[in-house]
Design an enzyme around this catalytic site. Sequence first.
Site, PDB file in Angstrom:
ATOM      1  N   LEU A  15      38.955  37.798  36.507  1.00 40.26           N
ATOM      2  CA  LEU A  15      39.520  36.919  35.488  1.00 40.26           C
ATOM      3  C   LEU A  15      40.695  36.111  36.044  1.00 40.26           C
ATOM      4  O   LEU A  15      40.837  34.915  35.777  1.00 40.26           O
ATOM      5  CB  LEU A  15      40.010  37.814  34.340  1.00 40.26           C
ATOM      6  N   ARG A  38      46.426  42.489  46.771  1.00 38.95           N
ATOM      7  CA  ARG A  38      45.601  42.085  47.918  1.00 38.95           C
ATOM      8  C   ARG A  38      45.823  40.615  48.208  1.00 38.95           C
ATOM      9  O   ARG A  38      45.992  39.820  47.291  1.00 38.95           O
ATOM     10  CB  ARG A  38      44.111  42.308  47.605  1.00 38.95           C
ATOM     11  N   ILE A  52      52.631  45.906  41.308  1.00 40.04           N
ATOM     12  CA  ILE A  52      53.243  45.931  39.961  1.00 40.04           C
ATOM     13  C   ILE A  52      53.993  47.226  39.677  1.00 40.04           C
ATOM     14  O   ILE A  52      54.728  47.318  38.705  1.00 40.04           O
ATOM     15  CB  ILE A  52      52.211  45.671  38.839  1.00 40.04           C
ATOM     16  N   TYR A 141      40.831  54.388  31.380  1.00 38.14           N
ATOM     17  CA  TYR A 141      41.050  52.935  31.245  1.00 38.14           C
ATOM     18  C   TYR A 141      41.200  52.568  29.767  1.00 38.14           C
ATOM     19  O   TYR A 141      42.162  51.894  29.371  1.00 38.14           O
ATOM     20  CB  TYR A 141      39.850  52.216  31.879  1.00 38.14           C
TER      21      TYR A 141
END
Length: 314
Positions: A15, A38, A52, A141
């Site tokens: 995305l 990356r 992060i 998740y």
Amino acid sequence: MYQEKILITGANGQLGRVLAAGLREKYGKEQVLATDIREPDFDNAPFEFLDILNKKRVTEIIKDHGITQIYHLAAILSASGEWDPKKTWNVNLNALLNILTIADEMDIKRFFFPSTIAVFGKTTPRVNTPQDCPLLPETVYGMSKTTGEFWCNYFNQRYKLDVRSVRYPGIIGHQSLPEGGTTDYAVEIFHAAIKGEKYECFLGPDTRLPMMYIEDAIRATIELMDGPSENISVRTSYNLAAMSFSPREIYEEIKQHYPDFQIDYKPDFRQQIAESWTESIDDSRAREDWNWNHRYDLKAMVADMIKHLRLKLN
Ligand code: SER
């Protein structure tokens, strides 16, 4: 003149890379800083490496670049998230909490958080899933995104941070192969068809899931972030929908273009994940609040995917 300066985390993902291009078209190339853990394997400049989980570095980047808006996309997806649940929680939830806190402290004007159909579970109504419904996710998740939605809402209610979010269905795009998700088959299947290979599908033929073409997903994101704050009545995350199909149904549609294309079904652990999600979504709140409207159905999406991927792969 006041200019937005946008930070995207996870900007090399399925995305992120397309959203970065969309935002650069709107705001100008230099106004959108792509970051990821990356290095990009395509032109994603301006780009900075960013982990992060490194709170200090996140703060420095926001300060050094005069960031005004954040799109926090970095996350581990549903299938790969199951390999290391604690790491997934750390990346998906703890890093979110950190960046929400920094965003509030540094007066960020708008914050985007991607949620997902993985917040749903077996107690959720499966068809036309309503905006407000039981959430009992079975993957880490899904757990992290559900909790993330609550934190977003909390930061909005308590600190007035302008947080906006959508629950993306499975996203289908020609720009890259997704990694680690349960809906990845719906992109992989095109690559096999165009290369003239038989496709081995990791979900069973009748597993229907909500899906969306990437063009629609990017437009939804930018439209949601553009709208006036008073129109945004959902501060957890908006249901968002375009189409629903099963592996058999997308296969049949691709066969219209590639009559010799063959498929085999070999469901693996992702089948169970898919079965815990719902099959179609009621997104009327998004349609009412910020005029959301999808443009691509299954037929239009398949035709456009094939058009783009043919050029790329042949
Ligand atoms: N596409 C994602 C996944 O399959 C769902 O948000 O993990």
